[in-house]
Design a protein around this motif. Sequence first.
Motif: not given
Length: 327
Positions: A225-232
């Motif tokens: 999940d790229v969006a989750r990765l960016r948020l983390l």
Amino acid sequence: MRAAALQLLIAAILALAAGSLLAGPVWLSPASVAGALADPQPNLAKLLIVEVRLPRLVLALMVGAILGLAGAVLQGLLRNPLAEPGLLGASSGASLGAVIAIYYGFAASAGLATPVFALAGALVAVGIAFALSRTGGTLSLILAGVAVSTLASAGVSLALNLAPNPFAAYEIVTWLMGSLADRSWDHVTLAAPFIAIGAALLALTARGLDALTLGERQAESLGVDVARLRLLALVGTAAGVGAATAVTGAVGFVGLIAPHLARPLVGHRPGAALAPSALIGAALVLAADVAVKIAGPALDLKLGVLIAVVGAPFFLWLVLRVRQVAP
């Protein structure tokens, strides 16, 4: 990571930690340190070590580790070898928050007002960068971070220009140069929870960073999940780097240098480079702080200044190297 390199790095950190406890305006011998710590009765050497030098040592390790870790994550996330924690505005936001505390007199009324305001500034700055780039990709995130960082830097410059007296301007400039001097366990207590949370969030990105080397679409096809990765990465950087900047002032280049020193040790895998980057970052900041202590109070060399003097030539070398290997 090669076992020999890991052992050498840990040994270097232990040696630097010992040097940090011994070095200072009053030099202590290993025997006197051991005797003071073993003595159950209060004594001056024990007080000096436990209340002055030990919190400074702990902060150096925490700050260096989170800067190195955040730099490794951002370079992997953005797939940019020149990325570093300040790119997203965390450092500039923290600086602006600290300057606000100093400018309006909050720092004079409460000892921890400056780091608290700095931490809040970092969180707000990264939050704004994320809000501006949430519908875009990597390039949008970089541009948003640069915009927020530029605005925060402009705010710092404006505060310096409008400083009500030269003493306020001097205090602002001194804080911006970065230092671990005169830090206490209160600063450790303030920064440690945020640095721990930030480090935990950044550590969760390891698997996704490895997949992201294939590209965002390929990473998503592998279940990332790229969006989750960016948020983390963003929240971890904001919490960890914001807290580090809050207690030390602006310290640059560590997040840029550490991943480049760590990556050859792990076969250039972004995910595997996270732990060694944290160790190298801790060693770099601790070594710089020991050098500052050896320089002595007469020279009054600041930690951020010394790291910048060493880091700037490395940055120039890195830019030239990128130009040579670029297609």
